[in-house]
Write a protein that holds these residues in place. Structure first.
Motif, PDB file in Angstrom:
ATOM      1  N   GLY B  29      -6.839 -23.322  86.230  1.00  0.00           N
ATOM      2  CA  GLY B  29      -8.161 -23.718  86.847  1.00  0.00           C
ATOM      3  C   GLY B  29      -9.118 -22.824  86.407  1.00  0.00           C
ATOM      4  O   GLY B  29     -10.153 -23.389  85.963  1.00  0.00           O
ATOM      5  N   ASP B  30      -8.955 -21.441  86.567  1.00  0.00           N
ATOM      6  CA  ASP B  30     -10.177 -20.747  86.131  1.00  0.00           C
ATOM      7  C   ASP B  30     -10.466 -20.628  84.527  1.00  0.00           C
ATOM      8  O   ASP B  30     -11.696 -20.903  84.239  1.00  0.00           O
ATOM      9  CB  ASP B  30      -9.979 -19.321  86.501  1.00  0.00           C
ATOM     10  CG  ASP B  30      -9.513 -19.032  87.949  1.00  0.00           C
ATOM     11  OD1 ASP B  30     -10.333 -19.872  88.614  1.00  0.00           O
ATOM     12  OD2 ASP B  30      -9.183 -17.961  88.446  1.00  0.00           O
ATOM     13  N   GLU B  31      -9.577 -20.696  83.724  1.00  0.00           N
ATOM     14  CA  GLU B  31      -9.808 -21.069  82.294  1.00  0.00           C
ATOM     15  C   GLU B  31     -10.364 -22.521  82.088  1.00  0.00           C
ATOM     16  O   GLU B  31     -11.486 -22.437  81.333  1.00  0.00           O
ATOM     17  CB  GLU B  31      -8.567 -21.045  81.601  1.00  0.00           C
ATOM     18  CG  GLU B  31      -8.110 -19.503  81.053  1.00  0.00           C
ATOM     19  CD  GLU B  31      -6.887 -19.458  80.072  1.00  0.00           C
ATOM     20  OE1 GLU B  31      -6.256 -20.581  79.947  1.00  0.00           O
ATOM     21  OE2 GLU B  31      -6.946 -18.517  79.440  1.00  0.00           O
ATOM     22  N   PHE B  32     -10.071 -23.260  82.630  1.00  0.00           N
ATOM     23  CA  PHE B  32     -10.598 -24.684  82.462  1.00  0.00           C
ATOM     24  C   PHE B  32     -12.029 -24.642  83.199  1.00  0.00           C
ATOM     25  O   PHE B  32     -13.002 -25.207  82.440  1.00  0.00           O
ATOM     26  CB  PHE B  32      -9.701 -25.668  83.238  1.00  0.00           C
ATOM     27  CG  PHE B  32     -10.150 -27.142  82.706  1.00  0.00           C
ATOM     28  CD1 PHE B  32      -9.731 -27.634  81.438  1.00  0.00           C
ATOM     29  CD2 PHE B  32     -11.107 -27.964  83.446  1.00  0.00           C
ATOM     30  CE1 PHE B  32     -10.085 -29.102  81.089  1.00  0.00           C
ATOM     31  CE2 PHE B  32     -11.291 -29.209  83.208  1.00  0.00           C
ATOM     32  CZ  PHE B  32     -10.963 -29.634  81.998  1.00  0.00           C
ATOM     33  N   GLU B  33     -12.255 -23.843  83.788  1.00  0.00           N
ATOM     34  CA  GLU B  33     -13.626 -24.040  84.666  1.00  0.00           C
ATOM     35  C   GLU B  33     -14.511 -23.156  83.758  1.00  0.00           C
ATOM     36  O   GLU B  33     -15.605 -23.499  83.654  1.00  0.00           O
ATOM     37  CB  GLU B  33     -13.535 -23.469  85.787  1.00  0.00           C
ATOM     38  CG  GLU B  33     -15.042 -23.469  86.721  1.00  0.00           C
ATOM     39  CD  GLU B  33     -15.120 -23.305  88.113  1.00  0.00           C
ATOM     40  OE1 GLU B  33     -14.392 -23.967  89.089  1.00  0.00           O
ATOM     41  OE2 GLU B  33     -15.456 -22.028  88.623  1.00  0.00           O
ATOM     42  N   SER B  34     -14.175 -22.089  83.046  1.00  0.00           N
ATOM     43  CA  SER B  34     -14.772 -21.578  82.070  1.00  0.00           C
ATOM     44  C   SER B  34     -15.333 -22.240  81.084  1.00  0.00           C
ATOM     45  O   SER B  34     -16.565 -22.189  80.438  1.00  0.00           O
ATOM     46  CB  SER B  34     -14.183 -20.287  81.550  1.00  0.00           C
ATOM     47  OG  SER B  34     -13.176 -20.756  80.833  1.00  0.00           O
ATOM     48  N   ILE B  35     -14.629 -23.431  80.628  1.00  0.00           N
ATOM     49  CA  ILE B  35     -14.893 -24.377  79.707  1.00  0.00           C
ATOM     50  C   ILE B  35     -16.019 -25.327  80.103  1.00  0.00           C
ATOM     51  O   ILE B  35     -16.957 -25.525  79.610  1.00  0.00           O
ATOM     52  CB  ILE B  35     -13.760 -25.310  79.278  1.00  0.00           C
ATOM     53  CG1 ILE B  35     -12.473 -24.333  78.612  1.00  0.00           C
ATOM     54  CG2 ILE B  35     -14.134 -26.283  78.198  1.00  0.00           C
ATOM     55  CD1 ILE B  35     -12.843 -23.851  77.243  1.00  0.00           C
ATOM     56  N   GLU B  36     -15.764 -25.623  81.399  1.00  0.00           N
ATOM     57  CA  GLU B  36     -16.981 -26.478  82.077  1.00  0.00           C
ATOM     58  C   GLU B  36     -18.061 -25.721  82.305  1.00  0.00           C
ATOM     59  O   GLU B  36     -19.080 -26.431  82.034  1.00  0.00           O
ATOM     60  CB  GLU B  36     -16.292 -26.854  83.499  1.00  0.00           C
ATOM     61  CG  GLU B  36     -15.062 -27.906  83.527  1.00  0.00           C
ATOM     62  CD  GLU B  36     -14.661 -28.282  84.814  1.00  0.00           C
ATOM     63  OE1 GLU B  36     -14.027 -27.283  85.530  1.00  0.00           O
ATOM     64  OE2 GLU B  36     -15.101 -29.401  85.038  1.00  0.00           O
ATOM     65  N   LEU B  37     -17.938 -24.533  82.572  1.00  0.00           N
ATOM     66  CA  LEU B  37     -19.169 -23.717  82.753  1.00  0.00           C
ATOM     67  C   LEU B  37     -19.922 -23.557  81.321  1.00  0.00           C
ATOM     68  O   LEU B  37     -21.164 -23.726  81.150  1.00  0.00           O
ATOM     69  CB  LEU B  37     -19.070 -22.236  83.227  1.00  0.00           C
ATOM     70  CG  LEU B  37     -18.720 -22.436  84.796  1.00  0.00           C
ATOM     71  CD1 LEU B  37     -18.054 -20.708  85.194  1.00  0.00           C
ATOM     72  CD2 LEU B  37     -20.104 -22.707  85.614  1.00  0.00           C
ATOM     73  N   ALA B  38     -19.176 -23.557  80.368  1.00  0.00           N
ATOM     74  CA  ALA B  38     -19.946 -23.375  79.150  1.00  0.00           C
ATOM     75  C   ALA B  38     -20.387 -24.711  78.592  1.00  0.00           C
ATOM     76  O   ALA B  38     -21.631 -24.557  78.015  1.00  0.00           O
ATOM     77  CB  ALA B  38     -18.777 -22.602  77.965  1.00  0.00           C
ATOM     78  N   ALA B  39     -20.090 -25.581  78.684  1.00  0.00           N
ATOM     79  CA  ALA B  39     -20.564 -26.847  78.526  1.00  0.00           C
ATOM     80  C   ALA B  39     -21.624 -27.186  79.274  1.00  0.00           C
ATOM     81  O   ALA B  39     -22.770 -27.761  78.788  1.00  0.00           O
ATOM     82  CB  ALA B  39     -19.369 -28.054  78.803  1.00  0.00           C
TER      83      ALA B  39
END
Lengths: 174, 249
Positions: B29-39
């Motif tokens: 979850g946290d790693e995936f959210e970091s991708i979402e935040l970067a996008a």
């Protein structure tokens, strides 16, 4: 610096929803109109997004991202969900960042850093990233539009986004 | 390439819908959210989203709807909701703070889901396997620092039947008065919704459990098991993870 509106929303303060609308309604509307086919759908999507932001406000962590980035993340998540649900293709218009928008970036430390990182990308890599994120084109569509091999498009997008992610992480905002 | 980088690159692909059958949003979850935040940050940096104003008529309409929901929130209570054997739909965000209006929406969904519940009793696993031609399978694996490691087994899922079966070996016997296992189905809607597929107990070293979600699953992508309080939960924080299985993953 803007007051932390999401904290007000999370604690249920009176007027917080109006403040949220004033601060981020435009951002949400901009993204919704870009993803949706018509105004009516964009209105529904905007409401859906703002409800999600409201519901998610307690999760906001200022160490990970600015409020604007967090709201944009929720908005994109909801819009991508909608888009994949109906499995439709989006034809987007090119949007050029306005001077005003760029000026406002300096208000958010993470966005300033991201902007800097994007500027460092080779022009063709930057364009591919923009086509993917802003124009919302699929990797196949980008390959067709740019004449580049699909594998190149994929790897450029991966590299670019992970560079931005690294920049946010190293800067203490992701 | 390191495993971590490879995983991140796969997450980027999954984020852009270029990989199917992935459930990174749940597994990491946290790693995936970091991708979402970067996008999201890239979007703001490259577009005019921050400079756009919401039209005043839209603002009024949306704000009225929000305030209406807020008013209803104070009239609703969530404590009386029975959980046992009731199918649930839970938004990911609501694991952190569920509001009354969300509960109201959930009530509506439960009503619909209850109507949609099939009245047939559960089949045995062999009966299930013989009954449907489109059964997909996935194997359990440890889920991101699981509370119970080394649990194995298989998920059988029929999209056409909207039901399935799962087997487990090595699951701890639970005391239903203390805690129960709950299955979550993640479909194409990813983070936006996950569906409770079963609430069950383990009474032996090998068990099989029917999967009977109460609402429609759209292209199931992953199945995950958590440990919850007796009766299950609307709003699992997914902190007590056990196993996860991805179809096609």
């Amino acid at each position: 610096m803007k007051p932390c509106i999401l904290e007000q929303v999370a604690s249920g303060e009176e007027g917080a929803m109006a403040a949220l609308m004033d601060a981020y309604g435009g951002l949400v509307w901009s993204l919704a109109t870009r993803f949706c086919r018509d105004r009516s759908e964009a209105e529904d999507a905007s409401q859906d997004i703002l409800l999600s932001v409201w519901e998610s406000a307690k999760r906001y962590d200022a160490d990970k991202a600015s409020e604007a980035t967090f709201v944009a993340m929720i908005a994109r998540r909801r819009l991508i969900d909608r888009q994949r649900r109906v499995r439709r293709e989006i034809a987007s218009e090119t949007i050029e960042a306005s001077v005003e928008a760029k000026d406002r970036l300096s208000d958010s430390e993470d966005l300033a850093r991201v902007s800097e990182e994007i500027e460092k990308l080779p022009p063709e890599q930057r364009e591919v990233l923009r086509l993917s994120i802003v124009e919302n084109l699929t990797h196949d569509e980008i390959a067709e539009a740019t004449g580049r091999p699909l594998g190149t498009v994929k790897s450029q997008i991966r590299r670019s986004l992970l560079k931005v992610r690294d920049a946010m992480t190293k800067g203490g905002v992701a | 390439m390191s495993d971590a980088l490879n995983r991140l690159e796969q997450m980027v692909d999954a984020y852009f819908g270029e990989a199917s059958g992935m459930a990174f949003d749940v597994a990491h979850g946290d790693e995936f959210e970091s991708i979402e935040l970067a996008a999201a940050a890239c979007d703001l940096a490259m577009s005019d989203a921050l400079a756009t104003q919401m039209p005043s008529d839209v603002r009024s309409k949306v704000l009225d709807a929000m305030l209406d929901l807020e008013a209803r929130r104070s009239e609703e209570t969530t404590d009386a909701l029975p959980m046992s054997s009731v199918p649930t739909v839970v938004t990911t965000r609501s694991r952190f703070a569920i509001s009354g209006w969300v509960a109201a929406a959930a009530l509506l969904l439960i009503g619909t889901a209850t109507i949609m519940l099939r009245n047939t009793g559960p089949m045995t696993l062999p009966e299930f396997q013989n009954a449907y031609a489109d059964i997909e399978t996935a194997t359990w694996s440890d889920w991101d620092n699981p509370e119970l490691a080394g649990v194995t087994g298989t998920v059988y899922w029929s999209e056409s039947a909207q039901k399935g079966y799962m087997t487990f070996t090595g699951l701890d016997v639970n005391d239903p008065k203390v805690e129960q296992y709950q299955l979550w189905i993640i479909d194409e809607r990813g983070l936006s919704q996950r569906i409770s597929g079963a609430l069950f107990n383990c009474d032996g070293s090998q068990i099989s459990v029917p999967i009977e979600p109460g609402i429609e699953v759209h292209d199931a992508a992953a199945f995950a098991v958590t440990i919850e309080a007796p009766g299950g939960t609307w709003v699992s924080d997914m902190s007590r993870r056990v196993v996860i299985a991805s179809l096609g993953g």
